[in-house]
Write a protein that holds these residues in place. Structure first.
Motif, mmCIF file in Angstrom:
data_model
loop_
_atom_site.group_PDB
_atom_site.id
_atom_site.type_symbol
_atom_site.label_atom_id
_atom_site.label_comp_id
_atom_site.label_asym_id
_atom_site.label_seq_id
_atom_site.Cartn_x
_atom_site.Cartn_y
_atom_site.Cartn_z
ATOM 1 N N SER A 124 -9.786 40.450 50.551
ATOM 2 C CA SER A 124 -9.904 39.506 49.992
ATOM 3 C C SER A 124 -9.944 39.761 48.709
ATOM 4 C CB SER A 124 -11.458 38.452 49.799
ATOM 5 O OG SER A 124 -12.278 39.145 49.516
ATOM 6 N N GLY A 125 -8.843 38.949 47.494
ATOM 7 C CA GLY A 125 -8.558 39.477 46.589
ATOM 8 C C GLY A 125 -7.387 39.076 45.740
ATOM 9 N N ASP A 126 -6.744 39.093 45.235
ATOM 10 C CA ASP A 126 -5.565 38.045 44.056
ATOM 11 C C ASP A 126 -4.012 38.934 44.145
ATOM 12 O OD1 ASP A 126 -5.905 40.031 41.869
ATOM 13 O OD2 ASP A 126 -6.713 38.355 40.405
ATOM 14 N N ASP A 127 -4.379 40.508 44.445
ATOM 15 C CA ASP A 127 -2.892 41.278 44.244
ATOM 16 C C ASP A 127 -2.617 40.825 45.869
ATOM 17 O OD1 ASP A 127 -0.674 43.042 44.674
ATOM 18 O OD2 ASP A 127 -2.379 44.904 44.065
ATOM 19 N N ASP A 128 -1.269 39.660 45.622
ATOM 20 C CA ASP A 128 -0.781 39.057 46.617
ATOM 21 C C ASP A 128 0.335 40.493 47.261
ATOM 22 O OD1 ASP A 128 1.010 36.271 47.136
ATOM 23 O OD2 ASP A 128 2.453 37.626 47.612
ATOM 24 N N ALA A 129 1.358 41.113 46.935
ATOM 25 C CA ALA A 129 1.180 41.990 47.207
ATOM 26 C C ALA A 129 0.878 42.929 48.534
ATOM 27 C CB ALA A 129 2.652 42.549 46.725
ATOM 28 N N GLU A 130 -0.105 43.476 47.734
ATOM 29 C CA GLU A 130 -1.392 43.999 48.652
ATOM 30 C C GLU A 130 -1.426 43.695 50.498
ATOM 31 O OE1 GLU A 130 -4.847 47.223 47.191
ATOM 32 O OE2 GLU A 130 -4.616 44.985 46.695
ATOM 33 N N LEU A 131 -2.552 42.049 49.611
ATOM 34 C CA LEU A 131 -2.797 41.964 50.769
ATOM 35 C C LEU A 131 -2.074 41.187 51.883
ATOM 36 C CD1 LEU A 131 -5.729 39.966 48.255
ATOM 37 C CD2 LEU A 131 -5.700 41.784 50.694
ATOM 38 N N ARG A 132 -0.565 40.649 51.360
ATOM 39 C CA ARG A 132 0.686 40.675 52.699
ATOM 40 C C ARG A 132 0.485 41.857 53.012
ATOM 41 N NH1 ARG A 132 2.267 35.582 52.095
ATOM 42 N NH2 ARG A 132 1.972 34.150 49.968
ATOM 43 N N GLY A 133 1.002 42.758 52.495
ATOM 44 C CA GLY A 133 1.132 44.426 53.870
ATOM 45 C C GLY A 133 0.160 44.670 54.541
ATOM 46 N N TYR A 134 -0.821 44.262 54.250
ATOM 47 C CA TYR A 134 -2.292 44.488 54.570
ATOM 48 C C TYR A 134 -1.914 43.645 55.907
ATOM 49 C CZ TYR A 134 -4.477 47.200 50.786
ATOM 50 O OH TYR A 134 -5.379 48.253 50.304
ATOM 51 N N TRP A 135 -1.382 42.389 55.663
ATOM 52 C CA TRP A 135 -1.484 40.920 57.214
ATOM 53 C C TRP A 135 -0.792 41.968 57.552
ATOM 54 C CZ3 TRP A 135 -3.116 36.695 59.205
ATOM 55 C CH2 TRP A 135 -2.862 36.397 59.902
ATOM 56 N N GLU A 136 0.574 42.112 56.981
ATOM 57 C CA GLU A 136 1.632 41.986 58.006
ATOM 58 C C GLU A 136 1.037 43.162 59.436
ATOM 59 O OE1 GLU A 136 4.820 40.428 58.160
ATOM 60 O OE2 GLU A 136 3.316 39.102 57.386
ATOM 61 N N LYS A 137 0.993 44.222 59.011
ATOM 62 C CA LYS A 137 0.561 45.402 58.919
ATOM 63 C C LYS A 137 -0.659 45.003 60.315
ATOM 64 C CE LYS A 137 2.253 48.884 55.702
ATOM 65 N NZ LYS A 137 1.573 49.656 54.870
ATOM 66 N N LEU A 138 -1.295 44.145 60.076
ATOM 67 C CA LEU A 138 -2.696 44.024 60.685
ATOM 68 C C LEU A 138 -2.793 43.267 62.093
ATOM 69 C CD1 LEU A 138 -6.173 43.481 58.230
ATOM 70 C CD2 LEU A 138 -5.442 45.574 60.278
ATOM 71 N N SER A 139 -1.655 42.566 61.778
ATOM 72 C CA SER A 139 -1.361 41.117 62.893
ATOM 73 C C SER A 139 0.012 41.433 63.626
ATOM 74 C CB SER A 139 -0.596 40.326 61.980
ATOM 75 O OG SER A 139 0.747 40.830 60.619
ATOM 76 N N ALA A 140 1.075 43.042 63.072
ATOM 77 C CA ALA A 140 1.653 42.933 64.295
ATOM 78 C C ALA A 140 1.215 43.905 65.016
ATOM 79 C CB ALA A 140 2.414 44.522 63.120
ATOM 80 N N GLY A 141 1.728 43.277 66.336
ATOM 81 C CA GLY A 141 1.428 43.610 67.708
ATOM 82 C C GLY A 141 -0.283 43.185 68.059
ATOM 83 N N GLY A 142 -0.627 42.676 67.279
ATOM 84 C CA GLY A 142 -1.854 41.524 67.597
ATOM 85 C C GLY A 142 -1.723 40.194 67.087
ATOM 86 N N GLN A 143 -2.943 38.924 67.818
ATOM 87 C CA GLN A 143 -2.457 37.714 67.696
ATOM 88 C C GLN A 143 -2.857 37.376 66.785
ATOM 89 O OE1 GLN A 143 -4.430 36.449 71.090
ATOM 90 N NE2 GLN A 143 -3.886 34.486 70.910
ATOM 91 N N VAL A 144 -1.857 36.052 65.988
ATOM 92 C CA VAL A 144 -2.367 35.415 64.906
ATOM 93 C C VAL A 144 -2.638 34.195 65.273
ATOM 94 C CG1 VAL A 144 -1.388 34.203 62.966
ATOM 95 C CG2 VAL A 144 -0.678 36.364 63.632
ATOM 96 N N GLY A 145 -4.056 33.953 64.515
ATOM 97 C CA GLY A 145 -4.867 32.615 65.015
ATOM 98 C C GLY A 145 -4.962 31.276 64.417
#
Length: 137
Positions: free
Chosen positions: A84-105
């Protein structure tokens, strides 16, 4: 606000008691928000914890909630990792990498509390929650 990584524990109706116990153990400031605080919650959920955060003098942050309606509570799998935080670009970048090949709930999108939030299970079976703080009014 810096981006933070911390455990997020789901409880089966005992989040308030658990988090108060952890506050008594570790000290610090405990913030509790109920499902009722955001309106529209059925009476039986109004006092259940939608989100709790304990910030301790030692720098620990522990978050928790009661398992929301429609989600299974399964002891042993009730801990997630929260970013969590307020750096939109940083957190979206993490999201893209973490969710790639996984399952979005829960897709990464704006939620009723004003933040952008998503939840996924990565390709290794770890549950991640990403919360991007909303812009203050």
């Amino acid at each position: 606000m810096a981006t933070r990584l911390n455990p997020y524990i789901s409880f089966d109706g005992t989040a308030r008691q658990a988090m108060e116990s952890y506050r008594d153990t570790f000290g610090g400031t405990l913030t509790l928000s109920t499902f009722g605080d955001f309106g529209g919650a059925p009476a039986e959920l109004a006092d259940k914890i939608m989100h709790a955060m304990l910030e301790t003098p030692s720098g620990f942050t522990l978050m928790a909630s009661d398992t929301p309606p429609g989600m299974e509570y399964k002891p042993g799998t009730n801990i997630s990792v929260s970013l969590s935080g307020d750096d939109d670009a940083e957190l979206r970048g993490y999201w893209e990498k973490l969710s790639a090949g996984g399952q979005v709930g829960v897709p990464l999108e704006k939620q009723m509390w004003g933040d952008v939030f998503g939840m996924c299970v990565d390709r290794f079976g770890i549950t991640w929650m990403v919360n991007i703080a909303g812009t203050p009014a």
